[in-house]
Design an enzyme around this catalytic site. Structure first.
Site, PDB file in Angstrom:
ATOM      1  N   ASN A  42      40.669  12.955  27.785  1.00  0.00           N
ATOM      2  CA  ASN A  42      40.514  11.741  28.595  1.00  0.00           C
ATOM      3  C   ASN A  42      41.702  11.540  29.520  1.00  0.00           C
ATOM      4  O   ASN A  42      42.814  11.972  29.230  1.00  0.00           O
ATOM      5  CB  ASN A  42      40.330  10.519  27.679  1.00  0.00           C
ATOM      6  CG  ASN A  42      41.641   9.970  27.165  1.00  0.00           C
ATOM      7  OD1 ASN A  42      42.259   9.118  27.793  1.00  0.00           O
ATOM      8  ND2 ASN A  42      42.109  10.469  26.022  1.00  0.00           N
ATOM      9  N   CYS A 103      50.898   8.520  24.851  1.00  0.00           N
ATOM     10  CA  CYS A 103      49.892   8.786  25.889  1.00  0.00           C
ATOM     11  C   CYS A 103      50.463   9.768  26.922  1.00  0.00           C
ATOM     12  O   CYS A 103      51.492   9.485  27.541  1.00  0.00           O
ATOM     13  CB  CYS A 103      49.484   7.476  26.544  1.00  0.00           C
ATOM     14  SG  CYS A 103      48.165   7.721  27.730  1.00  0.00           S
ATOM     15  N   CYS A 313      24.140  42.479   9.789  1.00  0.00           N
ATOM     16  CA  CYS A 313      24.423  42.235  11.218  1.00  0.00           C
ATOM     17  C   CYS A 313      25.554  43.112  11.744  1.00  0.00           C
ATOM     18  O   CYS A 313      25.688  43.324  12.944  1.00  0.00           O
ATOM     19  CB  CYS A 313      24.750  40.763  11.443  1.00  0.00           C
ATOM     20  SG  CYS A 313      26.294  40.252  10.653  1.00  0.00           S
ATOM     21  N   CYS A 346      42.051  48.667   3.783  1.00  0.00           N
ATOM     22  CA  CYS A 346      41.973  47.212   3.936  1.00  0.00           C
ATOM     23  C   CYS A 346      43.328  46.564   3.641  1.00  0.00           C
ATOM     24  O   CYS A 346      43.897  46.751   2.572  1.00  0.00           O
ATOM     25  CB  CYS A 346      40.899  46.662   2.998  1.00  0.00           C
ATOM     26  SG  CYS A 346      40.798  44.858   3.044  1.00  0.00           S
ATOM     27  N   CYS A 356      31.910  36.951   9.269  1.00  0.00           N
ATOM     28  CA  CYS A 356      30.607  37.070   8.600  1.00  0.00           C
ATOM     29  C   CYS A 356      29.840  35.742   8.649  1.00  0.00           C
ATOM     30  O   CYS A 356      30.356  34.702   8.259  1.00  0.00           O
ATOM     31  CB  CYS A 356      30.806  37.493   7.146  1.00  0.00           C
ATOM     32  SG  CYS A 356      29.238  37.617   6.257  1.00  0.00           S
TER      33      CYS A 356
HETATM   34  C1  LIG Z   1      39.153   7.842  25.328  1.00  0.00           C
HETATM   35  C2  LIG Z   1      40.405   7.772  24.540  1.00  0.00           C
HETATM   36  C3  LIG Z   1      41.274   6.717  24.741  1.00  0.00           C
HETATM   37  C4  LIG Z   1      42.458   6.636  24.018  1.00  0.00           C
HETATM   38  N1  LIG Z   1      43.273   5.577  24.232  1.00  0.00           N
HETATM   39  C5  LIG Z   1      44.396   5.450  23.484  1.00  0.00           C
HETATM   40  C6  LIG Z   1      45.210   4.306  23.624  1.00  0.00           C
HETATM   41  O1  LIG Z   1      44.927   3.398  24.388  1.00  0.00           O
HETATM   42  N2  LIG Z   1      46.334   4.228  22.865  1.00  0.00           N
HETATM   43  C7  LIG Z   1      46.677   5.205  21.980  1.00  0.00           C
HETATM   44  O2  LIG Z   1      47.701   5.078  21.300  1.00  0.00           O
HETATM   45  N3  LIG Z   1      45.905   6.294  21.810  1.00  0.00           N
HETATM   46  C8  LIG Z   1      44.770   6.434  22.543  1.00  0.00           C
HETATM   47  N4  LIG Z   1      43.973   7.526  22.364  1.00  0.00           N
HETATM   48  C9  LIG Z   1      44.385   8.550  21.398  1.00  0.00           C
HETATM   49  C10 LIG Z   1      43.724   8.347  20.038  1.00  0.00           C
HETATM   50  O3  LIG Z   1      44.084   7.104  19.500  1.00  0.00           O
HETATM   51  C11 LIG Z   1      44.096   9.457  19.047  1.00  0.00           C
HETATM   52  O4  LIG Z   1      45.492   9.461  18.847  1.00  0.00           O
HETATM   53  C12 LIG Z   1      43.681  10.841  19.518  1.00  0.00           C
HETATM   54  O5  LIG Z   1      42.457  10.759  20.223  1.00  0.00           O
HETATM   55  C13 LIG Z   1      43.522  11.819  18.361  1.00  0.00           C
HETATM   56  O6  LIG Z   1      42.572  11.402  17.413  1.00  0.00           O
HETATM   57  P1  LIG Z   1      41.014  11.906  17.418  1.00  0.00           P
HETATM   58  O7  LIG Z   1      41.045  13.398  17.339  1.00  0.00           O
HETATM   59  O8  LIG Z   1      40.419  11.223  16.223  1.00  0.00           O
HETATM   60  O9  LIG Z   1      40.415  11.416  18.695  1.00  0.00           O
HETATM   61  C14 LIG Z   1      42.781   7.624  23.080  1.00  0.00           C
HETATM   62  C15 LIG Z   1      41.893   8.681  22.871  1.00  0.00           C
HETATM   63  C16 LIG Z   1      40.717   8.756  23.585  1.00  0.00           C
HETATM   64  C17 LIG Z   1      39.771   9.886  23.340  1.00  0.00           C
HETATM   65  S1  SF4 Z   2      28.861  41.574   5.385  1.00  0.00           S
HETATM   66 FE1  SF4 Z   2      28.425  39.787   6.665  1.00  0.00          FE
HETATM   67  S2  SF4 Z   2      29.130  40.346   8.701  1.00  0.00           S
HETATM   68 FE2  SF4 Z   2      29.014  42.217   7.512  1.00  0.00          FE
HETATM   69  S3  SF4 Z   2      27.012  43.029   7.960  1.00  0.00           S
HETATM   70 FE3  SF4 Z   2      26.806  41.816   6.127  1.00  0.00          FE
HETATM   71  S4  SF4 Z   2      26.202  39.803   6.839  1.00  0.00           S
HETATM   72 FE4  SF4 Z   2      26.985  40.875   8.624  1.00  0.00          FE
HETATM   73  S1  SF4 Z   3      38.824  42.929   8.583  1.00  0.00           S
HETATM   74 FE1  SF4 Z   3      38.232  42.845   6.416  1.00  0.00          FE
HETATM   75  S2  SF4 Z   3      38.014  44.965   5.779  1.00  0.00           S
HETATM   76 FE2  SF4 Z   3      39.131  44.969   7.717  1.00  0.00          FE
HETATM   77  S3  SF4 Z   3      41.275  45.002   7.080  1.00  0.00           S
HETATM   78 FE3  SF4 Z   3      40.720  42.856   7.415  1.00  0.00          FE
HETATM   79  S4  SF4 Z   3      40.086  42.151   5.371  1.00  0.00           S
HETATM   80 FE4  SF4 Z   3      40.087  44.396   5.289  1.00  0.00          FE
END
Ligand SMILES: Cc1cc2nc3c(=O)[nH]c(=O)nc-3n(C[C@H](O)[C@H](O)[C@H](O)COP(=O)(O)O)c2cc1C
Ligand code: SF4
Ligand code: SF4
Length: 410
Positions: A42, A103, A313, A346, A356
């Site tokens: 935002n 902010c 897969c 591994c 997976c």
């Molecule tokens: C649209 C919007 C407006 C916000 N306005 C404020 C504000 O006025 N004051 C403030 O301290 N934080 C504000 N924030 C930040 C949020 O309070 C919060 O710290 C941040 O979004 C992280 O939390 P969340 O992941 O739950 O959104 C705002 C966030 C959003 C998305």
């Molecule tokens: S182990 Fe998981 S990622 Fe690998 S082939 Fe099977 S379903 Fe797909």
């Molecule tokens: S991706 Fe899976 S099989 Fe390959 S090294 Fe990492 S843990 Fe081992």
């Protein structure tokens, strides 16, 4: 009041102060595949309603809900303004104040918001100004747009803050319109960096909450914020040291009703674990986050595929082959698409189990006998650490290096 009726225990009021202005549009998002708004952004400023309206409504809310916490978020500039606005919201009935030093857009250009959060000395001074007059608890809200969040957290504690809250939003640009070339959200063909939040920022928030919780010079309660959408997210924040949590984006996305699942999920979790109060779980994971050098180098897991669950897969094969350690093989002759693990290759990195798509199909199984533990300090002390590039001991652990020609033949 709708939030309180739905079951929320408190609310932090949209930040009050001046100016009372905003732009249109003001929100942007990152959608990932089928999920909308995994990250939200935002460029909104503080409340665009006059202070008098906000004060009247705080008073009204407290009349109807005297036992619910109403915290007034504030952001002004001078000492006189801070003194005045703190008294105003207290008179309106606010149970606490939260100082918005987080902010990262619009306000910081004028020396407020994250501009304060990034200058611990200034943050401490303003916290002291507020504490000169405040009768209610003072929470200092921190910005994540800083290298070490414990610097402002310690400054807040030193300035007399009763608690800190974190994180505010992460400075960001969420995307660019490929036809108009304007980043989003767009205001008459132009944009500005915004603040990022929602599920995508939870890992950043958890790390910062934990860093503050473990720091002996912080030592005040922490309100955990960032990416909380359900009871599990809330519990993670609390396990890492948050003494309560706040939710923003998830309410904007799904509405106040999410509190019902959050409460019932939390209660059930507490019953299952035998926790009687939140204090029993708060901070339980803090000491389990350690510097890398304290981890056990002798601990070893390898991947195991459950052939009955596998849908063939082969995403794990591609990931390990091109992005990890060439430790997954394909049965070329017998027609099955179920891959197999080449145990000796591994390294136990987890990549395949993360890739997976089938729950619990690839699990990581411990293969050391748990009889030995050796961390980096022991390793150095036992003279195992290489001191030059050509040192015989520099071969690395658990690594198999294929000949280039073998890789190309595949
Ligand atoms: C649209 C919007 C407006 C916000 N306005 C404020 C504000 O006025 N004051 C403030 O301290 N934080 C504000 N924030 C930040 C949020 O309070 C919060 O710290 C941040 O979004 C992280 O939390 P969340 O992941 O739950 O959104 C705002 C966030 C959003 C998305
Ligand atoms: S182990 Fe998981 S990622 Fe690998 S082939 Fe099977 S379903 Fe797909
Ligand atoms: S991706 Fe899976 S099989 Fe390959 S090294 Fe990492 S843990 Fe081992």
């Amino acid at each position: 009041m709708k939030a309180f009726e739905a079951g929320w225990g408190g609310a932090v009021w949209k930040t009050m102060g001046i100016p009372v202005i905003n732009v249109s549009s003001r929100y942007g998002a990152v959608h990932h595949r089928d999920s909308r708004m995994v990250g939200f952004n935002n460029i909104e400023l503080i409340s665009d309603r006059p202070l008098a309206d906000n004060l009247r409504e705080i008073e009204e809310v407290k009349k109807y809900f005297p036992d619910h916490a109403v915290i007034a978020s504030l952001m002004v500039q001078s000492r006189a303004e801070w003194h005045q606005i703190v008294k105003d919201v207290e008179n309106a009935g606010a149970d606490g104040v939260e100082l918005n030093f987080g902010c990262p857009h619009g306000m910081c250009e004028r020396g407020m918001g994250s501009a304060v959060g990034q200058e611990p000395a200034v943050l401490k001074t303003i916290t002291e100004w507020v504490k000169e007059v405040a009768q209610v608890p003072v929470i200092v809200k921190l910005t994540p747009n800083i290298t070490d969040v414990t610097d402002p957290a310690r400054a807040a504690a030193a300035g007399g803050a009763d608690a800190i809250s974190l994180i505010n939003t992460v400075q960001s640009i969420v995307g660019v319109d490929l036809d108009t070339f304007a980043p989003t959200p767009t205001v008459d063909g132009k944009s500005t960096h915004g603040g990022y939040c929602g599920p995508a920022v939870k890992p950043i928030a958890l790390n910062m909450v934990r860093n503050c919780a473990q720091h002996p010079e912080v030592g005040i309660p922490i309100s955990g914020i960032g990416g909380i959408e359900n009871w599990r997210d809330a519990v993670e924040h609390m396990l890492l040291g948050a003494t309560n949590v706040q939710v923003c984006t998830a309410v904007m996305h799904y509405g106040f009703g999410i509190i019902r699942e959050m409460k019932s999920g939390l209660i059930q979790y507490m019953e299952e674990k035998g926790f009687e109060t939140l204090d029993d779980l708060i901070g339980k994971s803090v000491q389990l986050v350690q510097p890398w050098e304290n981890l056990n180098l002798e601990y070893k897991v390898t991947a195991k595929i459950d052939e009955k669950k596998c849908v063939g897969c082969q995403l794990c094969y591609i990931a390990c082959e091109d992005g990890a350690h060439q430790a997954i093989g394909l049965h070329k002759e017998n027609g099955t698409r179920v891959p197999y693990i080449i145990d000796e290759n591994c390294v136990g990195c987890n990549l395949c189990s993360l890739v997976c798509p089938v729950e619990d199909c690839i699990t990581m199984v411990r293969v050391d006998d748990a009889s030995r533990s050796e961390n980096w300090h022991d390793y150095v002390e036992n003279d195992k650490a290489p001191t030059t590039f050509n040192d015989d001991r520099a071969g690395g652990k658990h690594h198999w290096v294929p000949e280039p020609k073998d890789a190309l033949r595949k």
